[in-house]
Design an enzyme around this catalytic site. Structure first.
Site, PDB file in Angstrom:
ATOM      1  N   PHE A  12       0.819  -1.214   0.000  1.00 22.37           N
ATOM      2  CA  PHE A  12       0.000   0.000   0.000  1.00 22.37           C
ATOM      3  C   PHE A  12       0.855   1.269   0.000  1.00 22.37           C
ATOM      4  CE2 PHE A  12      -2.441   2.781   3.185  1.00 22.37           C
ATOM      5  CZ  PHE A  12      -2.987   3.573   2.188  1.00 22.37           C
ATOM      6  N   ASN A  33       7.629  -9.564  -0.154  1.00 23.82           N
ATOM      7  CA  ASN A  33       7.289 -11.001  -0.156  1.00 23.82           C
ATOM      8  C   ASN A  33       5.901 -11.271  -0.734  1.00 23.82           C
ATOM      9  OD1 ASN A  33       5.528 -10.199   1.861  1.00 23.82           O
ATOM     10  ND2 ASN A  33       6.426 -11.482   3.467  1.00 23.82           N
ATOM     11  N   THR A  36       0.952  -9.022   0.976  1.00 25.24           N
ATOM     12  CA  THR A  36      -0.183  -8.121   0.744  1.00 25.24           C
ATOM     13  C   THR A  36       0.023  -7.280  -0.504  1.00 25.24           C
ATOM     14  OG1 THR A  36       0.767  -6.379   2.143  1.00 25.24           O
ATOM     15  CG2 THR A  36      -0.728  -7.951   3.204  1.00 25.24           C
ATOM     16  N   TYR A 144       2.766  -4.930  18.832  1.00 23.59           N
ATOM     17  CA  TYR A 144       3.113  -4.176  17.632  1.00 23.59           C
ATOM     18  C   TYR A 144       3.819  -2.871  17.990  1.00 23.59           C
ATOM     19  CZ  TYR A 144       2.348  -1.053  13.630  1.00 23.59           C
ATOM     20  OH  TYR A 144       2.513  -0.146  12.614  1.00 23.59           O
ATOM     21  N   LYS A 148       7.807  -1.891  17.057  1.00 23.45           N
ATOM     22  CA  LYS A 148       8.160  -0.740  16.224  1.00 23.45           C
ATOM     23  C   LYS A 148       9.051   0.240  16.994  1.00 23.45           C
ATOM     24  CE  LYS A 148       7.013  -0.114  12.538  1.00 23.45           C
ATOM     25  NZ  LYS A 148       7.665  -0.556  11.269  1.00 23.45           N
ATOM     26  N   ASN A 173      -3.119   7.214  11.068  1.00 17.17           N
ATOM     27  CA  ASN A 173      -3.838   6.216  10.265  1.00 17.17           C
ATOM     28  C   ASN A 173      -3.821   6.603   8.790  1.00 17.17           C
ATOM     29  OD1 ASN A 173      -4.745   5.395  12.977  1.00 17.17           O
ATOM     30  ND2 ASN A 173      -6.144   4.085  11.813  1.00 17.17           N
ATOM     31  N   VAL A 187      -9.632   0.624   7.745  1.00 19.35           N
ATOM     32  CA  VAL A 187     -11.053   0.900   7.921  1.00 19.35           C
ATOM     33  C   VAL A 187     -11.638   1.672   6.738  1.00 19.35           C
ATOM     34  CG1 VAL A 187     -10.694   3.025   9.258  1.00 19.35           C
ATOM     35  CG2 VAL A 187     -12.802   1.698   9.564  1.00 19.35           C
ATOM     36  N   ARG A 216      -9.669   8.648  15.300  1.00 16.77           N
ATOM     37  CA  ARG A 216      -8.389   8.457  14.646  1.00 16.77           C
ATOM     38  C   ARG A 216      -8.018   9.692  13.812  1.00 16.77           C
ATOM     39  NH1 ARG A 216      -8.402   5.140  17.850  1.00 16.77           N
ATOM     40  NH2 ARG A 216      -8.191   2.865  17.664  1.00 16.77           N
ATOM     41  N   GLY A 275      -8.326  -4.203  22.781  1.00 11.13           N
ATOM     42  CA  GLY A 275      -7.026  -3.607  22.491  1.00 11.13           C
ATOM     43  C   GLY A 275      -7.080  -2.308  21.724  1.00 11.13           C
TER      44      GLY A 275
END
Length: 317
Positions: A12, A33, A36, A144, A148, A173, A187, A216, A275
């Site tokens: 993306f 790889n 995605t 995560y 990072k 985001n 989303v 967000r 979470g």
């Protein structure tokens, strides 16, 4: 012009960085790889190395073959839910994979690495009336976020001890064309595809089912790509927030999307997700100062929906 090597460059954000770098006249190679990403996301002008960041030998061979001046490190395990389900894999990709890249960069004399990181996850819960920013509180509360942040610190070590120049971009985001419709980070993609199916939009609650959902800071991928090219040129601070400073709850996001594209659907409430940070908004001043202007949410959403619409029509034709 420079030789730029982009990890995750078929995905993306990485493919948008590659596209802009080619447009600016740079020689570009991507390493991906294809978990995605898609080869169709980049032009024939881009050299493609297909392998996994965790394969140190394959990565070093690719860096050695291309001999880049600069590296844009976009490849990551970027799903918060998956980081809870499999924290070992999260660390393998985000920490050990990054170490593989840093070692290759050191061995082959790379000048600078720009690393994609996360402001949303590292700053954690951002209280009302405030924004997450470099130098402010860090509240990593997920595997995560921890992975990072560790990767950021490894980059700082290599900069200090090996002279490898580095810039960390802490994203809010990111949304836009080519986004994978999986997980909370996707989303906008999920909402676009839901509208195209004619289904109801599901909004997970912030505190309870049926409320307006989590807040967000949505930043358009084209602006993120522009920030990456500035960082590759050494024009941004060593750690840099990539956000707009504007918080948007999930229901408002859905309403803004539908209003902008002239398509309507019912909105249904759902339970809060385990979470999820309730509110995440980054300092928008750095990005605005660097770019001069940022893409308004309504305009970016319309562009994104148009891309998904065209993609669906192409598949059906």
């Amino acid at each position: 012009m420079a030789k730029i090597f982009i990890t995750g460059g078929l995905g993306f954000i990485g493919s948008h960085v590659a596209e802009l770098a080619v447009a600016e006249g740079h020689e570009v190679a991507v390493f991906d790889n294809l978990s995605t990403g898609h080869r169709s996301n980049v032009s024939a002008a881009v050299t493609v190395f297909e392998a996994d960041l965790r394969d140190a030998g394959a990565l070093d061979s690719a860096v050695g073959a291309f001999r880049p001046d600069l590296i844009s490190h976009q490849a990551a395990q970027a799903s918060v839910p998956k980081s809870f389900l499999n924290p070992e894999q999260d660390a393998e990709v985000n920490v050990l994979g990054t170490l593989n890249l840093l070692e290759s960069a050191r061995r082959h004399g790379v000048e600078r690495i720009v690393m994609a990181s996360t402001g949303g996850a590292i700053y954690g819960e951002v209280p009302e009336g405030t924004v997450g920013r470099v130098g402010g509180p860090e509240r990593p509360s997920t595997p995560y976020a921890v992975s990072k942040l560790a990767a950021e610190q490894y980059l700082a070590v290599y900069a200090h001890h090996h002279g490898l120049q580095g810039t960390v971009l802490r994203y809010s985001n990111v949304y836009g064309e080519r986004q994978n419709a999986s997980g909370e980070a996707g989303v906008v993609a999920i909402f676009c595809q839901t509208l195209l199916r004619g289904a109801a939009i599901r909004v997970n609650g912030r505190l309870t089912s049926g409320d307006r959902g989590c807040v967000r800071d949505y930043v358009y991928v084209g602006d993120v790509a522009r920030a990456n090219l500035l960082a590759l040129g050494g024009h941004l601070a060593p750690v840099f927030d990539v956000g707009t400073g504007t918080g948007t709850d999930a229901r408002t996001l859905a309403e803004t999307l539908m209003s902008g594209v002239g398509v309507t659907a019912p909105i249904v409430g759902a339970e809060p997700r385990k979470g999820d940070v309730q509110r995440s908004v980054l300092d928008g001043a750095p990005l605005l100062d660097a770019l001069g202007e940022v893409t308004p949410l309504g305009r970016g959403l319309a562009r994104t929906f148009g891309w998904y619409q065209q993609t669906q029509e192409a598949v059906l034709s």
